[in-house]
Every structure is written in C-alpha cells, then in structure tokens.
Design a protein around this motif. Structure first.
Motif, PDB file in Angstrom:
ATOM      1  N   GLU A  80       0.843  -1.210   0.000  1.00  0.00           N
ATOM      2  CA  GLU A  80       0.000   0.000   0.000  1.00  0.00           C
ATOM      3  C   GLU A  80       0.882   1.266   0.000  1.00  0.00           C
ATOM      4  OE1 GLU A  80      -4.061  -1.285   2.277  1.00  0.00           O
ATOM      5  OE2 GLU A  80      -2.185  -1.514   3.382  1.00  0.00           O
ATOM      6  N   ARG A  81       1.983   1.201   0.743  1.00  0.00           N
ATOM      7  CA  ARG A  81       2.916   2.336   0.736  1.00  0.00           C
ATOM      8  C   ARG A  81       3.431   2.576  -0.685  1.00  0.00           C
ATOM      9  NH1 ARG A  81       8.015   2.000   4.641  1.00  0.00           N
ATOM     10  NH2 ARG A  81       6.672   1.471   6.369  1.00  0.00           N
ATOM     11  N   ASP A  82       3.737   1.481  -1.341  1.00  0.00           N
ATOM     12  CA  ASP A  82       4.208   1.552  -2.733  1.00  0.00           C
ATOM     13  C   ASP A  82       3.141   2.222  -3.614  1.00  0.00           C
ATOM     14  OD1 ASP A  82       5.958   0.969  -4.863  1.00  0.00           O
ATOM     15  OD2 ASP A  82       4.770  -0.799  -5.377  1.00  0.00           O
ATOM     16  N   GLY A 127      11.534   4.510  -4.965  1.00  0.00           N
ATOM     17  CA  GLY A 127      10.519   4.369  -3.919  1.00  0.00           C
ATOM     18  C   GLY A 127      10.749   3.146  -3.051  1.00  0.00           C
ATOM     19  N   VAL A 128       9.651   2.451  -2.749  1.00  0.00           N
ATOM     20  CA  VAL A 128       9.682   1.352  -1.771  1.00  0.00           C
ATOM     21  C   VAL A 128      10.658   0.234  -2.180  1.00  0.00           C
ATOM     22  CG1 VAL A 128       8.235  -0.475  -0.771  1.00  0.00           C
ATOM     23  CG2 VAL A 128       7.352   1.856  -0.991  1.00  0.00           C
ATOM     24  N   GLU A 129      10.829   0.051  -3.494  1.00  0.00           N
ATOM     25  CA  GLU A 129      11.715  -1.021  -3.975  1.00  0.00           C
ATOM     26  C   GLU A 129      13.140  -0.875  -3.446  1.00  0.00           C
ATOM     27  OE1 GLU A 129      10.406   1.373  -5.808  1.00  0.00           O
ATOM     28  OE2 GLU A 129      12.049   2.408  -6.786  1.00  0.00           O
ATOM     29  N   TYR A 130      13.473   0.308  -2.968  1.00  0.00           N
ATOM     30  CA  TYR A 130      14.824   0.543  -2.453  1.00  0.00           C
ATOM     31  C   TYR A 130      15.059  -0.059  -1.068  1.00  0.00           C
ATOM     32  CZ  TYR A 130      18.620   3.114  -4.555  1.00  0.00           C
ATOM     33  OH  TYR A 130      19.754   3.437  -5.257  1.00  0.00           O
ATOM     34  N   LEU A 131      13.961  -0.406  -0.373  1.00  0.00           N
ATOM     35  CA  LEU A 131      14.096  -0.883   1.010  1.00  0.00           C
ATOM     36  C   LEU A 131      14.275  -2.395   1.009  1.00  0.00           C
ATOM     37  CD1 LEU A 131      11.137   1.181   2.474  1.00  0.00           C
ATOM     38  CD2 LEU A 131      13.563   1.779   2.565  1.00  0.00           C
ATOM     39  N   ALA A 170       8.994  13.846  -0.866  1.00  0.00           N
ATOM     40  CA  ALA A 170       7.817  13.101  -0.404  1.00  0.00           C
ATOM     41  C   ALA A 170       7.883  11.647  -0.873  1.00  0.00           C
ATOM     42  CB  ALA A 170       6.535  13.775  -0.907  1.00  0.00           C
ATOM     43  N   ILE A 171       8.271  11.432  -2.125  1.00  0.00           N
ATOM     44  CA  ILE A 171       8.353  10.061  -2.658  1.00  0.00           C
ATOM     45  C   ILE A 171       9.341   9.238  -1.827  1.00  0.00           C
ATOM     46  CG2 ILE A 171       9.180   8.721  -4.658  1.00  0.00           C
ATOM     47  CD1 ILE A 171       8.001  11.079  -6.403  1.00  0.00           C
ATOM     48  N   ASN A 172      10.535   9.769  -1.656  1.00  0.00           N
ATOM     49  CA  ASN A 172      11.561   9.058  -0.869  1.00  0.00           C
ATOM     50  C   ASN A 172      11.125   8.834   0.573  1.00  0.00           C
ATOM     51  OD1 ASN A 172      14.768  10.364  -2.151  1.00  0.00           O
ATOM     52  ND2 ASN A 172      13.332   8.905  -3.002  1.00  0.00           N
ATOM     53  N   MET A 173      10.609   9.883   1.187  1.00  0.00           N
ATOM     54  CA  MET A 173      10.358   9.842   2.631  1.00  0.00           C
ATOM     55  C   MET A 173       9.139   8.994   2.975  1.00  0.00           C
ATOM     56  SD  MET A 173      11.311  13.774   3.484  1.00  0.00           S
ATOM     57  CE  MET A 173      12.967  14.393   3.137  1.00  0.00           C
ATOM     58  N   ILE A 174       8.104   9.076   2.158  1.00  0.00           N
ATOM     59  CA  ILE A 174       6.915   8.246   2.412  1.00  0.00           C
ATOM     60  C   ILE A 174       7.254   6.784   2.096  1.00  0.00           C
ATOM     61  CG2 ILE A 174       4.542   7.766   1.659  1.00  0.00           C
ATOM     62  CD1 ILE A 174       4.217  10.835   1.310  1.00  0.00           C
ATOM     63  N   ALA A 175       8.046   6.550   1.049  1.00  0.00           N
ATOM     64  CA  ALA A 175       8.471   5.170   0.745  1.00  0.00           C
ATOM     65  C   ALA A 175       9.118   4.541   1.967  1.00  0.00           C
ATOM     66  CB  ALA A 175       9.433   5.166  -0.435  1.00  0.00           C
ATOM     67  N   SER A 176       9.869   5.331   2.706  1.00  0.00           N
ATOM     68  CA  SER A 176      10.527   4.765   3.889  1.00  0.00           C
ATOM     69  C   SER A 176       9.711   4.981   5.169  1.00  0.00           C
ATOM     70  CB  SER A 176      11.954   5.298   4.022  1.00  0.00           C
ATOM     71  OG  SER A 176      11.998   6.680   3.853  1.00  0.00           O
ATOM     72  N   GLY A 177       8.440   5.334   5.026  1.00  0.00           N
ATOM     73  CA  GLY A 177       7.527   5.311   6.174  1.00  0.00           C
ATOM     74  C   GLY A 177       7.436   6.588   6.989  1.00  0.00           C
ATOM     75  N   THR A 470      17.967   8.933  -1.434  1.00  0.00           N
ATOM     76  CA  THR A 470      17.069   7.820  -1.792  1.00  0.00           C
ATOM     77  C   THR A 470      16.200   7.550  -0.561  1.00  0.00           C
ATOM     78  OG1 THR A 470      18.344   6.000  -0.848  1.00  0.00           O
ATOM     79  CG2 THR A 470      19.021   6.768  -3.041  1.00  0.00           C
ATOM     80  N   PRO A 471      15.237   6.639  -0.657  1.00  0.00           N
ATOM     81  CA  PRO A 471      14.465   6.310   0.548  1.00  0.00           C
ATOM     82  C   PRO A 471      15.365   5.857   1.713  1.00  0.00           C
ATOM     83  CG  PRO A 471      13.358   5.463  -1.376  1.00  0.00           C
ATOM     84  CD  PRO A 471      14.665   6.007  -1.867  1.00  0.00           C
TER      85      PRO A 471
END
Ligand code: NAD
Length: 489
Positions: A80-82, A127-131, A170-177, A470-471
């Motif tokens: 969902e974050r993604d 985004g999330v794929e970086y985590l 926002a993209i980076n920071m929200i991807a990392s929660g 990056t995230p």
C-alpha cells in the motif's frame, strides 16, 4: 540557532525576497504565450492555511497532524505504501503542465519547458523497492537488518525547484515510512501548497490518510526555526544555499543538508569538442542554469580554446565580447556591504536572450546559452550565478585547468564535469575534485538520470555526505538478532 546568525539570515532572506518581488516576469519563450494565461489565476493566487489536506499556518498543528498520519502509514502494508508513492508520481505527471505553469508564474525564474519536465521525470525517483532487508544466518542464529522510518521529517525547500524538490522528498520519505512538515521558500509556497493539497486529497480518498505531507503557509524564518526546534520532528532535510545550509549544520537536531554548488567543467585537448559544446549548452541552460549541478564555469586548455568556441557557436550558443561581458556583469552582480560582488537576484534564472540584451548584444529567441571569455577571478566564475551565461577561462594545460576548477568549486564537494578521452586525466580529476557528482563526457543533467543512467533526486546531500538522496537516506538502521534459533539448515 544563535542570535547573530538569525539576524544575518533575516537580513539575507528579506533582501532576497525584496529582490524577487521586483522581478518583472520573464518573457515567455516561443510557443509558451498560449500556455501562460489567466485561466490559472484562480489556482495560483495566495493559498490559505485551512488545516485541510496538509495545509497549516502553525508548526505545532502541522506536526500533530503529520504525526497522526505517519502512525496510520505504518499500519499500511508495504504494497500500500508503494501504491501511495506511485500515486504521487502519477499525480505529478498528470499535473506537470498546469503545475509547471503555476510555479513558473509564481517564482518568475527558469524555463517553463523544464519546470514541466522536472515534474514528469519524478518517475525516476526511487521508492519502496529501495528498502531491501539484509539477512544473515549462521551457527548462532538469524540476524536481520531493516530500514525503519524516522517519523516526522522537517524539510526546507528552495525556490529554484519548489514543487519538484518537495515531491521528490515526499516520494523518498513516504516510501521509507515517514511523514513531512515542509517550510518552502516564501517565493515558491503557493505552487507547493497547490501540489500538496492535491497529493493529500487523493491519498486521503484512497487510503484514508489526510496529512502525510504538510506545508506551512505563510513560511517564515520563525516557522523554519520552529521546525528546527520542534520535539516532534526527528530529522531535518534542508535543500538550499549557503545560509540555510549553515543554519541546519548548527542545529542540534540531525540534519541532512543538500547545499550549494558551483560546478566547474574542465575541457582538455583530447575531448570531443562537439560533444563538449553540446553538453555544456544542455546542462548550463537547463531551467536557465538554476540547477545546483548545472555547468557554471568552463576551464579549457588553451590549445583547443578556439575550437571549443567554434563548436559552441555551431551548437547555437551566443558569444559575448569582453565589453559586453563587462556591461552584463555590472548589472548581474551588485557590490555588497562587504565590498564584494553578489548575484543580483533579478538576473537569476533569466533567459539567455535577455542576458545578451542586457549585455548590449542580440541573440535569437531560440538561443539557450550565452558564453564568453573571462579571467579566473571574475564574479561569473567565482559566484554560483544561476544564469545561462557560462564564462570560459583559458588554461595553459590540463593541470592548470584542474587546479582552477577545484579552486572555483570552493570545497562544496557538489558537482564537477570533465570532457576528456584520457582515462588518466579523467581519473585524476575525479579523485582530486572529490565531488558528490562527477560527470564525464556528458551534460551535468545526466548525473541525475536525465539522459544518463541512475536515479533522480532534487536533494543532493553534499556537506553531510549522504549524496543523491534515496528512501534509504531517510531511514534508521535497525538490527534484529534471533539468537540460537530460526536457522533451518
Ligand atoms: P535559499 O538558500 O535562498 O533558500 C533555500 C530555502 O532555505 C528556502 O526555503 C528559504 O526560505 C530557506 N532559508 C534560507 N535561510 C534560512 C534560514 N536561516 N533558516 C531557515 N530557512 C532558511 O536558496 P534558493 O535560492 O531557494 O535555492 C538555490 C540554492 O539552493 C543554491 O545555492 C543551490 O545550489 C541550492 N540547491 C542545492 C540543491 C542540492 O541538492 N544540493 C538543490 C537545489 C538547490
């Protein structure tokens, strides 16, 4: 922040703001007239803080709302974050033309075509794929390393890319929660508010979270200070010039600082001069040289100086004579109280054609970059001018060119560019310059994924060393060690 610093900064920012208030709107480029029209007036006027969809007047209220939203974000799955991150990218892309026009009209600097493109290419921001979780198992059990959010991040964004920086953050920071409290530049706040309101409105409709990104309006030095000091904010991310970079570095809170640059270009005798000229024009004219990575001065080896000039002319750049450069310099820089030349904000981000006219020269409306020969100690070389005029400095050999390039970068460790086919020279300059971004045989923009490999961010953390963010930059490293268990083989 100490009192003297605050006073310095107030004086600086007030003078910058008053400078910007006097801007006359830059002339539209060919074909842009039709796009800049009154139909956007209702959405581009002063935006009011109504406490809805992330728009607040008070830092306390914004932090409270962002904190609640961040807690809700943590309850969502990573999928969902993604989806939220992808939603932000698609909203930015859908609104790129409209928001680009609004930002251009509000800030009055740069180029409309590139304001639009900077929003469209947000798809290149990771985004999330970086985590990725790291796991190690052995005789003693299982060790997992995960990247956890900080919580609420306070961000400061520049006028040069108000919506793009806020959106990429926002993209980076929200991807990392994380959730965000933003203090944009006062000259670029309305476009930021319009974008954030739309992001939050659609995120709320789909995920029931209303304030993941909050913006303070009107943003002031006091609200910036309140963000710097707020106990509910666990990390600061500052993108801007020397004053705000220094202020953030003095803050007791952890700060990630994306500071100023003054990127030099070295051109040696082995370079492909056609490619060098075209790359210098592309990078140095991008958004009228507002980018911190943009080519700001060229140090060229004497034996190929004339050929580089010819290649720049062939590629469409306008050459200014020495008297014309003198005339432009008198207007583009003002002597400050310290008796030193400072960039005249009224010339920042203006079209090359207007700079040429101010110099008493003429250039076609299609001209993207002006250039001309200066001495090394010239203000156009030494100051981060953010104008599509690039000074050329003749150097006896590549050693002198590298020395001068490094000196003119002023130790920001931001970006350096080289045009050469000599691997030894390329390696030596890269090692000596020690910049965060080192672009070889291309335009500076390729270093951020525009026509080059790699991902994009509009916050390149230079003095604090995180690099192109990056995230992962906005995460806390956490380790879980399950001792003596969970080993399956
Ligand atoms: P600026 O320094 O005038 O303003 C940047 C932001 O800082 C604005 O939001 C401004 O309101 C705020 N600010 C200024 N002083 C402050 C203080 N003491 N306390 C709190 N907030 C303060 O810069 P600008 O003209 O908006 O942007 C251009 C500068 O930013 C250039 O120097 C450029 O190199 C740099 N920049 C760096 C990066 C990077 O990734 N490293 C990216 C974009 C821009």
């Amino acid at each position: 922040m100490d009192a003297t610093l605050v006073q310095d900064v107030v004086a600086e920012v007030m003078s910058r703001l008053s400078g910007r208030a006097n801007f006359t709107s830059p002339a539209p480029r060919a074909g842009e007239e039709a796009e800049i029209n009154d139909s956007m007036q209702p959405t581009s006027g002063t935006q009011v803080a109504d406490g809805k969809y992330g728009i607040f007047a008070s830092v306390d209220d914004a932090v409270r709302a962002a904190t609640e939203s961040q807690q809700k974000l943590l309850k969502l799955s990573l999928d969902e974050r993604d989806q939220i991150v992808k939603l932000i990218k698609s909203i930015a892309n859908e609104n790129a033309h409209k928001w680009g026009e609004i930002e251009f009209k509000e800030t009055k600097i740069g180029r409309l075509d590139h304001k639009i493109e900077k929003l469209q290419i947000l798809s290149l921001v990771p985004g999330v794929e970086y985590l990725k979780t790291n796991a190690m198992s052995g005789s003693n059990g299982l060790c997992i390393e995960e990247f956890a959010p900080f919580g609420v991040i306070g961000i400061i964004t520049p006028v040069t890319h108000s919506v793009p920086t806020l959106s990429a953050n926002a993209i980076n920071m929200i991807a990392s929660g994380n959730a965000i409290v933003a203090n944009p530049h006062p000259s670029g706040v309305n476009c930021a508010v319009i974008a954030v309101r739309e992001y939050n409105r659609q995120i709320a409709a789909k995920f029931g979270i209303e304030h993941l990104i909050t913006v303070i309006t009107p943003p002031t030095l006091e609200t910036a200070d309140a963000i710097f000091a707020h106990r509910g904010i666990s990390l600061l991310v500052v993108t801007g010039g020397p004053q705000v970079a220094r202020a953030a570095l003095r803050s007791p809170k952890r700060a990630i600082v994306a500071g100023p640059g003054n990127p030099p270009v070295v051109v040696d005798e082995t370079a492909c001069l056609k490619n060098a000229a075209e790359s210098i024009i592309r990078g140095g004219s991008y958004d009228n040289n507002l980018l911190c990575i943009g080519e700001k001065q060229v140090l060229v080896v004497e034996s190929v100086y004339d050929k580089l000039v010819a290649a720049l002319q062939t590629a469409g750049a306008a050459q200014l004579t020495s008297p014309q450069i003198d005339k432009l310099t008198k207007q583009a820089f003002k002597i400050g109280d310290d008796n030193k030349p400072h960039v005249n904000k009224e010339f920042v981000g203006r079209d090359a054609r207007l700079l040429a006219e101010a110099a008493g020269a003429s250039a076609s409306p299609a001209c993207q970059l002006a250039f001309g020969e200066t001495q090394f100690d010239h203000p156009f070389v030494q100051e981060e001018q953010m104008m599509p005029f690039v000074p050329l400095v003749r150097c006896r050999n590549v050693e002198e060119a590298m020395d001068k390039a490094i000196e003119s970068e002023h130790g920001y460790r931001h970006t350096a560019i080289m045009h050469s086919r000599n691997l030894d020279t390329i390696t030596r300059f890269g090692r000596r310059a020690a910049t965060t971004l080192y672009v070889v045989n291309g335009a500076s923009a390729t270093g951020l994924g525009l026509g080059g490999q790699g991902y994009l961010s509009y916050s390149i953390a230079t003095p604090t060393g995180e690099g192109i963010t990056t995230p992962l930059t906005f995460t806390r490293y956490r380790r879980v060690m399950i001792t003596g268990s969970l080993r399956m083989v």
